[in-house]
Design a protein around this motif. Sequence first.
Motif, PDB file in Angstrom:
ATOM      1  N   ARG B  98      12.483   5.578  -2.722  1.00  9.02           N
ATOM      2  CA  ARG B  98      11.062   5.351  -2.451  1.00  9.02           C
ATOM      3  C   ARG B  98      10.497   4.199  -3.272  1.00  9.02           C
ATOM      4  NH1 ARG B  98       9.832  11.375  -2.574  1.00  9.02           N
ATOM      5  NH2 ARG B  98       9.622  12.002  -0.400  1.00  9.02           N
ATOM      6  N   ARG B  99      11.090   3.959  -4.464  1.00  8.68           N
ATOM      7  CA  ARG B  99      10.605   2.848  -5.284  1.00  8.68           C
ATOM      8  C   ARG B  99      10.678   1.537  -4.541  1.00  8.68           C
ATOM      9  NH1 ARG B  99      14.324   4.665 -10.164  1.00  8.68           N
ATOM     10  NH2 ARG B  99      13.432   6.745 -10.162  1.00  8.68           N
ATOM     11  N   PRO B 123       2.344   3.793 -12.523  1.00  8.46           N
ATOM     12  CA  PRO B 123       3.620   3.943 -11.806  1.00  8.46           C
ATOM     13  C   PRO B 123       4.716   3.036 -12.353  1.00  8.46           C
ATOM     14  CG  PRO B 123       1.804   3.577 -10.269  1.00  8.46           C
ATOM     15  CD  PRO B 123       1.258   3.325 -11.637  1.00  8.46           C
ATOM     16  N   VAL B 127       7.625   5.324 -13.600  1.00 10.07           N
ATOM     17  CA  VAL B 127       8.707   5.332 -12.623  1.00 10.07           C
ATOM     18  C   VAL B 127       9.755   4.271 -12.944  1.00 10.07           C
ATOM     19  CG1 VAL B 127       9.281   5.019 -10.190  1.00 10.07           C
ATOM     20  CG2 VAL B 127       7.202   6.259 -10.821  1.00 10.07           C
ATOM     21  N   ARG B 171      -0.994  -2.107  -5.879  1.00  8.34           N
ATOM     22  CA  ARG B 171      -0.266  -1.057  -6.589  1.00  8.34           C
ATOM     23  C   ARG B 171       1.147  -0.911  -6.025  1.00  8.34           C
ATOM     24  NH1 ARG B 171      -2.498   5.047  -6.423  1.00  8.34           N
ATOM     25  NH2 ARG B 171      -2.009   4.765  -4.219  1.00  8.34           N
ATOM     26  N   ALA B 172       1.250  -0.955  -4.688  1.00 11.79           N
ATOM     27  CA  ALA B 172       2.570  -0.854  -4.065  1.00 11.79           C
ATOM     28  C   ALA B 172       3.409  -2.083  -4.400  1.00 11.79           C
ATOM     29  CB  ALA B 172       2.424  -0.689  -2.554  1.00 11.79           C
ATOM     30  N   MET B 175       5.485  -2.522  -7.692  1.00 13.33           N
ATOM     31  CA  MET B 175       6.774  -1.843  -7.844  1.00 13.33           C
ATOM     32  C   MET B 175       7.918  -2.684  -7.278  1.00 13.33           C
ATOM     33  SD  MET B 175       5.566   0.872  -9.238  1.00 13.33           S
ATOM     34  CE  MET B 175       6.832   2.141  -9.244  1.00 13.33           C
TER      35      MET B 175
END
Lengths: 266, 269
Positions: B98-99, B123, B127, B171-172, B175
């Motif tokens: 998912r990362r 995150p 994460v 935010r997405a 990552m």
Amino acid sequence: MTSRLSRRQWRRVSRVVQYALFFVVLGLLVTTADWTRLGNQFAQKDLVARLFPDIITTALVNTVVYTASGFLFGLVLGLVIALMRLSSVAPYRWAAGVYIEIFRGLPALLIFIFVGVAVPLAFPGTEIPGGTYGKVALGLGLVAAAYMAETFRAGIQAVPKGQMEAARSLGFSHTRATVSVIIPQALRIVVPPLTNELVLLFKDSSLVLFLGVTLQERELTKFGRDLASQTANSTPILVAGLCYLLVTVPLGFVVRRLEARAARAR
Amino acid sequence: MKGKVKHAMAADDNDATRPRPTEIEIRDLHKSFGATEVLRGIDLQVAPGEVVCVIGPSGSGKSTLLRCVNLLEEPSRGRIVVSGTDVTDPDVDIDAARRRIGMVFQQFNLFPHLTVSGNLVLPQRRVLGRDRRTADRVARENLRRVALDDKADAYPAQLSGGQQQRVAIARALAMDPRVMLFDEPTSALDPELVGDVLAVMRSLAADGMTMVVVTHEMSFAREVADRVVFMDEGRVVEQGPAAQVIGSPRHERTRDFLTRVLDPAASKL
Ligand SMILES: Nc1ncnc2c1ncn2[C@@H]1O[C@H](COP(=O)(O)OP(=O)(O)O)[C@@H](O)[C@H]1O
Ligand SMILES: [Mg+2]
């Protein structure tokens, strides 16, 4: 015909009547009460002096210790029951539901007596660890856990489902998402009701009155009542009462502040 | 690269310089909720850098399709491979998978108890294990990318919907995803705020991000999508270049849907 009163005039008349009623009743109570006898019974200065420092160093301290231990036990058990209530495993949900119904449906006093009698019967030879303190923590905590479980459950469920999904989609594990994203949001929701529960427990610790305790284990209510019967005077009761208010009034104030802040944040 | 779409047949392609023919590969995907079958055998391949827009009536399974790709829903049957990882393999480390898959929701789903910058930093730290300075720097870079670097210390509730959605995209992106999934990212927005979000997505597409976008914004699809996929009742009814699917659809159901979606827009023009 005389002119009828307008609505505004009616409101004013009604207001005056309400004020008048209040002060008449107050006046009656104040003038008819026997203040000398009340003073003798409840406010003997030399007796007040004799209560200190024990009423603080023993009774109030014990009340706080009983409350705190019951609260902590209830907090942990309540959180476990709340998580069981939200579990995907049905028997856990049922067990938690039954627990909550039973312990919210019974008088706290009955549970206190039960803990004192049933536990030694059920497990012969075993003692509840911590003596009186353990018994009180267990009695208070068992009841508090039922209420706190519902509070925790409501708090966790009040966090929108999208929060968990957003966290998972970023790669958080379920546990990590619960700890870093869900619990911090749930906590803000549950702090006011939990503080309220603390106030209730503080008062319920007076149920220790019905357990046999040593002099050193007495809390405010038992301490007050014992000294009242020793001295044949009720002043200790009044002072004990004031000690309760010393804690409950500020705590109540804190609860209302927290609730107002939570309402604004929404 | 736009327009020159590599389809499933890319495996047969002689283009040896391309190490991985597909970024997302979906084979025979089925999903049922109880007795209702919501996805009834979806096959879909997305090439690296490709922008695929998914359109279709409400309830046709578009959200469920996206949610299966990053396993927010567990597929009932079928195989999904994302960036070389079979996410439907029972042994897969789904958190790791998912990362690499960024997801943007219709309702933004920002963390309301954290500032904008906190939303981007938490995150990365929890994460990816990035240190504070790196996470801060990456957060700033990505906020600049969505033109919100001046809002780093604001809380989500203090932002407009369009700003919140751009933070969610940042935010997405923080990552470093290989793939971005968008589920109706502008549907919850006031019309005047839609443009800013679409502009961010357009620039992402131009930077070569692989994107799957569920949307009702036909002009966006026409302009940005390499391929448009029309879904109805849990199946892919028709797919192809935007100009063809939206401009001259072959299937009756696609035509019906487009008339319903485009009519109000057409009357406004
Ligand atoms: N968690 C769920 N449980 C039961 N039914 C669901 C669930 N999620 C979606 N559905 C059903 O699946 C169908 C497709 O939903 P969805 O994928 O959200 O469609 P779309 O995004 O195209 O509007 C709908 O009929 C919806 O009611
Ligand atoms: Mg949807």
